[in-house]
Structures are given as C-alpha cells and as structure tokens.
Design a protein around this motif. Structure first.
Motif, short mmCIF file in Angstrom:
data_model
loop_
_atom_site.label_atom_id
_atom_site.label_comp_id
_atom_site.label_asym_id
_atom_site.label_seq_id
_atom_site.Cartn_x
_atom_site.Cartn_y
_atom_site.Cartn_z
N VAL A 423 0.86 -1.18 0.00
CA VAL A 423 0.00 0.00 0.00
C VAL A 423 0.89 1.22 0.00
CG1 VAL A 423 -1.78 1.29 1.25
CG2 VAL A 423 -1.84 -1.21 1.24
N VAL A 424 0.57 2.21 -0.83
CA VAL A 424 1.31 3.45 -0.89
C VAL A 424 0.40 4.59 -0.44
CG1 VAL A 424 2.42 5.14 -2.41
CG2 VAL A 424 2.88 2.71 -2.70
N GLY A 425 0.83 5.35 0.54
CA GLY A 425 0.09 6.53 0.98
C GLY A 425 -0.84 6.27 2.15
N GLU A 426 -1.00 7.29 2.97
CA GLU A 426 -1.92 7.24 4.10
C GLU A 426 -2.94 8.36 3.99
OE1 GLU A 426 0.15 7.31 7.80
OE2 GLU A 426 1.58 5.74 7.22
N THR A 427 -4.14 8.08 4.45
CA THR A 427 -5.22 9.07 4.38
C THR A 427 -5.76 9.35 5.77
OG1 THR A 427 -6.90 7.35 4.04
CG2 THR A 427 -5.82 8.24 2.08
#
Length: 482
Positions: A423-427
C-alpha cells in the motif's frame, strides 16, 4: 537542461552524450536528430525501468468511492463510513470492501495507491487528466467532448513512438487500442459524447486508438454488468461497416478505392488533414482484413470456463479481450467501464448499483485478469492499472449516494515489477485527504512511462514547433517496484 554551444551538444567525458541530453535533443529535433533517430532513448530507459512490454488500463469511469473499495473507514462517523463491511485481504493492514472478495484474495499481486489526487473535479476533465498526465485546458462546465487541442493520451504517445520506430508506418496490429467502445458512446446524454483523454489530440488522428464497438439493446440496457451473448459481443472495429456482407474481398475493394482516391488527391494537391484521415482509415481496413486481428478479436476461441471466470458481462469480456490483444502484440489497451444510465460509478443517488452490479463485476474481471496473466507468464511484463478519474465525497446522503471528490481516490497497480501486497500513501480518518504527499496524475503518467521504458523527460513538438515534455512535473513512483 540541454546546452547548445556552436552547434555541439554538451557531452560526458570521452565524447559520450548524456542520456538526458540525447532525449532532449531528440525531442526538440535539434541538429537534425529527429525523434525517430532518438528512439534509442527508449532503449536506454529500460536500464532503470521498462519491464512492461504492455499496459492494460481498466478505467472505471464515473469515480468509484474510496470508502466503498480500497480505503474503508469502519471507525468513521455513521454519515461517512458507508453501508458495506470491510474484509481482510492478503495484504497486511489492507481492508477491502466485502463485495470485492475475489480481489481481496489476490491482493498479494497488486499495490494500492490510496492518495491519488487532483483539482479538476469533473468527469471529462478528470478523465483527460488521468489518461494524459496533463490538465485539460477546457474549464469545468465549458465542454464535455474531446478537441484537437487536447493533450495526447499515454496510449497515443506509445502509438506515436511505435510508428516512428517503423518509419512512420503503423504496424499490422496497432500499439494502442480501446475496448469495448470509445468513452461516452453508450452514455445517455443530451448530446453525443466523445469524452476527452484517450485520443492523439495535437499529435493528430494518426495516433488515435483503434477502437472497437459493442452496442446495447435499448435505452435502459447496461451491458457492462449484464451477461451478454456471443452474437452481441461483436467487437467490430469502430467506423467500419459490419455484418454478413463484410467480406475480406469487399474490404480489399474498399482499400483499392481508397488508393484510387489517394492518387487523385495527390494530383490535386496534398492535404495533411486528409492524409492523416486516410492513413487512419487504411490502418482500420488493414486491421479488420488481417487474419491476426480476426484471431485476436475472437473471444470464442477462449475456454468457456475462463470466460465464465472473467464474467460474461461486457466489462469482464472486454477485460479478457484486452489480455488477448496484448498477447497478440498490442502494447497499450484501455478497457472502459463506462456510465450508461447517466450514473453507474458516478453514484450520486445511492449505493444500490454499486453493491449489486458494479463492485461484483469489477471484482470478477480484475481478479481473473491478474490470475490469468500470472498463469500465462505475462504478469511480469504487463502493467495493470485499475482506477477511476475521481473519488466520492466522504459525507454521503441518506441513501448512501456520494458526490464528486477528486481530492482523494485510489488506484490499483499490478505486474511489471510492481510490489504486490503493498500500500502506498496514508489518508485521514474520513478518507477525505491524504496525510502523506498526494499522488498526482503527472506522477501516475511518469510511472507508466517509466514502467514501459519510455523516459518521462522525453519531449515532443507541438504543432507550433514548441518542444514539450510528455509529462511535466511528475515523478515515477519507484517505491512501487520491487
């Protein structure tokens, strides 16, 4: 930047021009080094990328909700978290919607980018941005259809480079195809739509995709999610007549007439526009009369069990068709999951169709494609991209419809060296904004070019003669690749 001094290129020690210098010189057409002769840059780029011999782009037009797919927030407030439950996947920490069980079971084959983002909160402009890596120059609300001024799609750039390698002639099979229809063809709207983003734009019609055509039954029909018969799944080349009267001999006569027209026109004076149109029509005739093309477009050659696995609906069979096309030698195939009823993935009203039709058919086709490619030994050399042009608003209405939200949405990438199970990126807690740096359409385009061995810094000449980068400001997401 390229330095020019007394007609010489800035070189590395030993008289060797740098890779960037060769790219920029070729793109600008300097010192007689035209783009066809600078295509060695594509070979050089393969030293750091280039595992993808081909790309399958599954375009979920309308904007799937991040909260109902790959960025579920079960701890969010009642008005935000959505009606569906998360399930575990093969990727640690990745919770996927319960209506994507097959996709969850193959998540070790793909990476999810959670933080796609742009500011063109509109379908046509968003579709142009995602498929080209450039923002559309038409303001929101000022138009819906493609124009000759649009930026060329990634697929059209691939087609252009392929034609340059062959001396300006299109190959028997194109480098770029779109199935099952051009974007907008089956949409019910007040005018005929030909959405922007998938065409050659200012590079010209000669690098437009070769597009198939599949019709729906009537105004209320949505073939993308219903089972279709083999008689309906025609996949005819768009713009050419079909039916029992269309024989190879008839096509040859059409080609002869076209050649006669070309001869007559050449005596009257040349026209660039007509020449490009003629070459496009000639390519379509070559394709439809080619045994290789007919074989690639023959879905009935596939085992029934495999076709069932993809799903007998239009999206599933089109995804299977994409695999057949890249196996035959097409480099870039876009599969549109288009809106037909005016909504579909553009789920303003409710989440009923999302639950009953859209998610199950996407789940079936995407998971089948990844497994099929892997079993055929094609996943390592095929980049698969699955996404929409925007996401949906975190806050929903009472029936769980959501509005446009281009600020945050996911993309799934697999194959060609992409690290599966990642997974790439956090929200943030509401899947509204990126917590880590967002991923732009420019970044996505640069990543696709990089994976194909095409340097994102390559420059092409606009009609006015100005050299422009195929991607302006994006960076390849190298962290995606293992």
């Amino acid at each position: 930047m390229l330095n020019i001094n007394a007609g010489s290129l800035t070189s590395l020690p030993g008289g060797r021009s740098s890779r960037r210098t060769v790219l920029q010189a070729g793109g600008a057409g300097l010192l007689g080094l035209s783009l066809p002769r600078a295509l060695a840059a594509e070979e050089l780029a393969s030293a750091t990328g280039g595992r993808a011999k081909s790309v399958i782009f599954l375009f979920l037009f309308g904007g799937p909700s991040q909260l109902e797919t790959f960025d579920m927030k079960p701890d969010a407030p009642d008005t935000i978290r959505g009606p569906f439950q998360p399930i575990t996947s093969r990727t640690p920490g990745l919770r996927i919607c319960e209506h994507l069980p097959k996709t969850a079971n193959v998540s070790d084959r793909f990476c999810v980018i959670r933080t796609m983002s742009h500011t063109y909160n509109d379908h046509s402009g968003g579709g142009h941005y995602i498929q080209t890596g450039h923002r559309w120059d038409v303001p929101i609300g000022a138009g819906f259809n493609a124009t000759p001024r649009d930026w060329p799609s990634i697929g059209s750039v691939v087609e252009y480079l392929g034609q340059q390698r062959s001396g300006g002639h299109a190959a028997t099979l194109p480098s770029y195809m779109v199935v099952p229809n051009f974007l907008g063809r089956l949409q019910e709207y007040k005018v005929q739509l030909r959405r922007p983003g998938e065409y050659g734009g200012w590079l010209g019609r000669g690098v437009d995709p070769v597009t198939t055509a599949v019709d729906k039954r009537d105004a209320g029909d949505n073939p993308y999610w219903r089972d279709m018969t083999d008689e309906e799944l025609t996949f005819q080349i768009q713009g050419l007549a079909s039916g029992p009267g269309l024989t190879v001999e008839r096509l040859r006569r059409q080609r002869s007439l076209l050649e006669a027209f070309d001869d007559a026109r050449s005596r009257l004076g040349d026209s660039t526009t007509l020449d490009v149109y003629d070459r496009f029509q000639q390519r379509a005739l070559d394709l439809v009369s080619s045994e290789r093309t007919r074989t690639a477009l023959d879905l009935q050659a596939e085992p029934a069990a495999l076709r069932d696995r993809y799903g007998r609906h239009l999206f599933g069979q089109s995804t299977l068709m994409a695999r057949r096309l890249i196996e035959a030698g097409v480099r870039f195939v876009t599969v549109h999951y288009d809106c037909v009823d005016g909504y579909s993935w553009d789920s303003h009203r409710n989440s009923s169709d999302v639950q009953k039709h859209l998610l199950p058919t996407m789940d079936q086709a995407l998971s089948a494609l990844l497994v099929d490619l892997e079993q055929r030994g094609l996943l390592d050399e095929t980049l698969v991209v699955c996404m929409g042009e925007m996401g949906r608003t975190p806050k929903a209405n009472a029936s769980w419809g959501r509005n446009h939200w281009s600020t945050l949405f996911p993309a799934v990438l697999a194959g060609a060296g992409v690290r599966g199970g990642s997974v790439v990126g956090e929200t943030d807690k509401d899947a509204a904004y990126a917590v880590t740096p967002p991923t732009s359409p420019e970044d996505l385009a640069a990543t696709i070019y990089h994976a194909m061995g095409i340097d994102p810094e390559l420059r092409l000449q606009e009609p006015e003669g100005r050299p422009v980068h195929i991607v302006d400001g994006g960076r390849p997401l190298l962290e995606l690749f293992g």
